[in-house]
Write a protein that holds these residues in place. Structure first.
Motif, PDB file in Angstrom:
ATOM      1  N   TRP A  78       0.821  -1.204   0.000  1.00 53.38           N
ATOM      2  CA  TRP A  78       0.000   0.000   0.000  1.00 53.38           C
ATOM      3  C   TRP A  78       0.857   1.257   0.000  1.00 53.38           C
ATOM      4  O   TRP A  78       2.077   1.228   0.201  1.00 53.38           O
ATOM      5  N   ILE A  79       0.197   2.383  -0.191  1.00 52.78           N
ATOM      6  CA  ILE A  79       0.880   3.676  -0.246  1.00 52.78           C
ATOM      7  C   ILE A  79       1.381   4.043   1.143  1.00 52.78           C
ATOM      8  O   ILE A  79       0.643   3.919   2.123  1.00 52.78           O
ATOM      9  N   SER A  80       2.617   4.510   1.245  1.00 56.17           N
ATOM     10  CA  SER A  80       3.186   4.904   2.536  1.00 56.17           C
ATOM     11  C   SER A  80       2.786   6.342   2.861  1.00 56.17           C
ATOM     12  O   SER A  80       2.368   7.111   1.984  1.00 56.17           O
ATOM     13  N   ASN A  81       2.925   6.708   4.127  1.00 57.71           N
ATOM     14  CA  ASN A  81       2.623   8.078   4.540  1.00 57.71           C
ATOM     15  C   ASN A  81       3.527   9.080   3.836  1.00 57.71           C
ATOM     16  O   ASN A  81       3.093  10.185   3.483  1.00 57.71           O
ATOM     17  N   VAL A 121       9.916   6.183  -4.768  1.00 57.17           N
ATOM     18  CA  VAL A 121       9.581   5.987  -3.352  1.00 57.17           C
ATOM     19  C   VAL A 121       8.312   5.155  -3.175  1.00 57.17           C
ATOM     20  O   VAL A 121       8.010   4.713  -2.064  1.00 57.17           O
ATOM     21  N   SER A 122       7.562   4.944  -4.266  1.00 58.92           N
ATOM     22  CA  SER A 122       6.318   4.165  -4.186  1.00 58.92           C
ATOM     23  C   SER A 122       6.413   2.872  -4.987  1.00 58.92           C
ATOM     24  O   SER A 122       5.405   2.342  -5.456  1.00 58.92           O
ATOM     25  N   LYS A 123       7.615   2.345  -5.120  1.00 61.22           N
ATOM     26  CA  LYS A 123       7.826   1.137  -5.926  1.00 61.22           C
ATOM     27  C   LYS A 123       7.085  -0.061  -5.353  1.00 61.22           C
ATOM     28  O   LYS A 123       6.754  -1.017  -6.054  1.00 61.22           O
ATOM     29  N   ASN A 124       6.798  -0.031  -4.055  1.00 68.19           N
ATOM     30  CA  ASN A 124       6.121  -1.155  -3.401  1.00 68.19           C
ATOM     31  C   ASN A 124       4.635  -1.233  -3.723  1.00 68.19           C
ATOM     32  O   ASN A 124       4.004  -2.275  -3.521  1.00 68.19           O
TER      33      ASN A 124
END
Length: 573
Positions: A373-376, A485-488
């Protein structure tokens, strides 16, 4: 004699463990842990800069002030029915008490700041070492103390006069009721920010925990510093968030000194290593072992040394914080400073970030557990990018901040240019007067139609760019520009985010949802405005209606999307 033997045994044990960590030794003059010479020079020439107009402090100035407070503070475990007046009277015999507050974690604790370090020294000198059951126990003398003086407690049946400071945010149901009592959506967003952001007391406690940990690390690395970074200091931290800490060894005296007239050099040893990462792993391994064996209140210590950024993770029970300690994460420190600067430029920045983060957590867009999911951090960058895209822009791009930078702002870390201006007085903002209500609504509309399949989010340029890689969501790291930074984030989570933006935009535009209503018969205020968006049942109602009609989207959402497309085409033409 027995205690001397025990101490000697402890010394040999620690020496043995250190030797195991450092199989080969090599004496050498200088090695920085994740440090660039340019960074060291910038840190040396850095000055505390304050905007004369409104007194805003740079992050460096704030950190320095907080660290000085922490060095003059102690953490005391108290009895549940502590008499505050007697407690302070006892402490004042050791020095003037400048600040004192109580909170509950695994028991009742007090954070006490003295006017000078002499008060701390006097209190520690008077503290007794408790008797232990076996001679092998060697006490580590820390600033975490326990007060078991009967005279400082109330008599049974009497109520304590102590006010406990909150360390966790209010429950979501209570927050919704609080928001529903407000008169406008802007007031709702401001109230949410006030309820969720770190308090003065919580910030002090975070710096004190870092200072207590530094006392342990200083046994091996005198003059080192441990400071918090990330949400704990960038202004976007929520009560209850983790405590990220950074071990800084650059402040050790003599690092940048050339051949002294006396010709004296400090002799020290370190293992032969192929990379700074290996050195970082060794340093954290030693510190992690010390925290595990001798850190009061530190439990569940994990040495996660093979992660992309090696770290030591543990829980600090007296404070209730989950802690991560790193030693080679300077780019993250610069990201912290950048977010802090953006938050200080305009109060709407922090308020919108808090509102969006709360909305995302309520609907499980974000999570405290690592996953797809998207991180803070990613969500915060998305908010910043949206604010850069307003007309006129509410905050400048990173390139614009870099253009305003002076020589003292120069910072290059591991080949990455992390330079940007830190003097608020040199930043001139455009006149944007949009309300928080409009910004919140426009945020949902903006990302409901954003071309995620083709474009990347870039706050350095402040505009979309073609995606350099095949990933559902691409958000360029502001400083390490080759990283996403959102590769996950996977496609399913991104689709959920877009769908929720569509549904929230529709809910937000309904006049009955954005108008305060009369309270019910039981006196409970009816949810409206932002409070409606924080109720999963409202979104679920839209989903179920769409499912029953077997339509990809409701007619109102379709019309909303069509109007947005028409608006965008009009702008292009």
């Amino acid at each position: 004699m027995a205690s001397s033997i025990s101490a000697c045994r402890l010394h040999l044990c620690l020496r043995s463990k250190l030797i195991n960590c450092f199989p080969k030794y090599e004496t050498f003059l200088y090695r920085g842990v994740g440090t660039d010479a340019v960074v060291a020079q910038a840190e040396t020439t850095r000055r505390d800069v304050t905007d004369e107009k409104d007194g805003r402090k740079t992050l460096h100035s704030l950190l320095k002030e907080r660290q000085e407070q922490a060095e003059k503070s102690v953490l005391i475990s108290c009895q549940p029915r502590t008499n505050q007046k007697r407690f302070l009277k006892y402490l004042s015999t050791h020095g003037d008490v400048k600040k004192c507050f109580f909170y509950e974690s695994y028991g009742v604790y007090a954070v006490v700041e003295f006017a000078s370090r002499d008060g701390v020294a006097s209190l520690l000198q008077a503290a007794a070492i408790p008797s232990v059951s076996h001679e092998s126990m060697v006490p580590f003398k820390s600033r975490l103390l326990s007060l078991r003086n009967v005279s400082s407690a109330e008599s049974p049946g009497q109520q304590s006069d102590v006010q406990y400071q909150p360390q966790i945010p209010v429950p979501i149901n209570e927050l919704i009721q609080r928001l529903s009592r407000q008169e406008t959506v802007d007031q709702q967003i401001t109230s949410l920010t006030e309820a969720y952001q770190l308090t003065e007391e919580n910030s002090r406690l975070r710096f004190l925990v870092c200072s207590l940990l530094k006392d342990i690390a200083a046994a091996y690395f005198p003059e080192c510093t441990i400071r918090p970074f990330g949400s704990s200091v960038n202004g976007f931290g929520k009560l209850g968030c983790d405590l990220d800490m950074f071990l800084d060894l650059d402040g050790i005296g003599g690092r940048n000194v050339k051949m002294p007239p006396s010709g004296l050099f400090l002799e020290f040893q370190v293992k032969r290593a192929n990379s700074e990462r290996a050195v970082t792993q060794s340093v954290l391994s030693v510190i992690g072992e010390c925290v595990d064996q001798f850190g009061p209140g530190c439990v569940g210590v994990q040495k996660i040394l093979n992660a992309r950024c090696p770290l030591v993770r543990f829980a600090h029970q007296p404070s209730g914080f989950q802690c991560d300690l790193t030693a080679n994460n300077r780019v993250a420190m610069k990201s912290t400073e950048l977010l802090y600067l953006y938050g200080e430029l305009d109060p709407r920045v922090r308020s919108l970030v808090f509102a969006v983060r709360c909305w995302a957590r309520t609907h499980s867009i974000t999570s405290s557990i690592p996953g797809a999911w998207i991180s803070n951090f990613s969500l915060t960058v998305m908010v910043l990018f949206f604010l850069q895209k307003r007309s006129p822009a509410i905050i400048p791009t990173l390139d614009q901040l870099q253009h305003l930078a002076g020589p003292a702002d120069k910072s290059v870390i591991e080949g990455n240019d992390c330079t940007f201006v830190r003097d608020f007085g040199r930043i001139r903002l455009q006149q944007n007067t949009e309300t928080l209500e409009r910004l919140m609504n426009e945020f949902f509309e903006f990302y409901a139609t954003f071309p995620f399949s083709r474009m990347s989010i870039n706050i350095r340029k402040g505009k979309e760019q073609n995606k350099p890689e095949v990933a559902p969501l691409h958000i360029q790291n502001p400083f390490e520009t080759s990283l996403n930074v959102s590769k996950n984030v996977n496609a399913t989570q991104l689709e959920r985010f877009v769908a929720l933006c569509q549904e929230s935009a529709w809910l937000f535009q309904q006049s009955d949802n954005n108008t305060r209503r009369a309270a019910g018969t039981d006196g409970t205020p009816a949810a409206w405005g932002l409070a409606t968006l924080l109720m999963p049942s409202q979104v679920a109602r839209i989903k179920s209606r769409k499912k029953r009609k077997r339509e990809p989207a409701s007619e109102r959402i379709k019309s909303l999307l069509e109007s947005l497309k028409t608006k965008n085409q009009g702008k292009k033409s």
